[in-house]
Scaffold this active site. Structure first.
Site, PDB file in Angstrom:
ATOM      1  N   GLY A  87      40.607  41.880  37.321  1.00 14.30           N
ATOM      2  CA  GLY A  87      41.125  41.231  38.616  1.00 14.30           C
ATOM      3  C   GLY A  87      42.350  41.596  39.032  1.00 14.30           C
ATOM      4  CB  CYS A  88      45.513  41.668  37.285  1.00 14.38           C
ATOM      5  SG  CYS A  88      45.731  39.567  37.002  1.00 14.38           S
TER       6      CYS A  88
END
Length: 253
Positions: free
Chosen positions: A155-156
């Site tokens: 996600g990051c």
């Protein structure tokens, strides 16, 4: 004359003897002063029969009393067992665990700074382990801070690559971009090189800046975006907050 006496005293072979005669014959002494053996056996048999009769009479009432007693006994109901209180040892463990939870470091979750607020006065390390004064980041340009929970995670990485792909738009608008996370500079530098991230990264292991921006949630970082305008003249180099988004999705910019 002796032959006549013998003949009259002994019965004929074919003549049956009466019971009284047999009894008299059996009980007659075989010699003077000595009783015959059959008399003793008969008396012993009689004694045994009498003893057996007494035993039967004695046992019969006991069997009847056993039946009566079994019928007269009331039905027993099972008494419920009382619940046991928790042991002292278990309570001690629970108390100690509660004490441990109470002494854990708790990071406050805040709503974040109000619009118009200045950058906080903090010093953090960059991905190159160079000291960076946060309050002066908007001294010459506006600054965009985007916060990620952990470097080099799916996600990051999606979030960081999104800012990478439109980085030129920010620079043309005279804005610098910084990624903020609680990772150490070494992890950030490796991630920056792996994904070709063109902007700087700020390491905040103590979550000082993350908490000041209201993006800290019980030791975890909320994915967030903050936009600070270029510092105005006479504002001591401090830029004001003009936009904030706390708790965004990785695809949001």
């Amino acid at each position: 004359m002796s032959e006549a006496i013998v003949a009259t005293s002994v019965p004929a072979a074919d003549t049956p003897m009466s019971p009284s005669a047999v009894k008299e014959t059996v009980s007659a002494p075989t010699a003077e002063g000595a009783p015959a053996a059959p008399v003793e056996e008969a008396s012993e048999a009689t004694d045994e029969q009498a003893a057996e009769k007494e035993v039967k009479e004695t046992k019969a009432p006991s069997r009847r009393s056993t039946r009566i007693s079994s019928k007269s006994q009331p039905e027993l109901k099972e008494t419920p067992k009382p619940k046991r209180a928790p042991s002292t040892k278990k309570r001690a463990v629970e108390d100690s665990s509660e004490g441990t939870k109470a002494t854990k470091k708790v990071y406050p979750s805040e709503a974040g700074p109000a619009l118009g607020s200045f950058l906080p006065e903090l010093t953090l390390k960059s991905e190159k382990e160079v000291d960076v004064e946060v309050s002066l980041l908007a001294n010459k340009k506006g600054v965009i801070l985007f916060l990620v929970p952990k470097a080099d995670t799916p996600g990051c990485t999606n979030q960081a690559c999104g800012f990478r792909d439109i980085y030129a738009e920010f620079t043309s608008a005279e804005y610098d971009v910084y990624c903020v996370s609680a990772d150490p500079p070494a992890a950030q530098s490796k991630w920056q090189e792996k994904k070709s991230l063109p902007y700087g990264l700020l390491s905040d292991p103590d979550r000082k800046l993350i908490s000041a921006l209201g993006a800290n949630d019980k030791g975890k970082t909320k994915r967030s975006h903050f936009v600070f305008a270029k510092a105005e003249e006479g504002a001591a180099g401090k830029g004001k907050l003009i936009e904030k988004n706390i708790g965004v999705k990785p695809v949001e910019r």
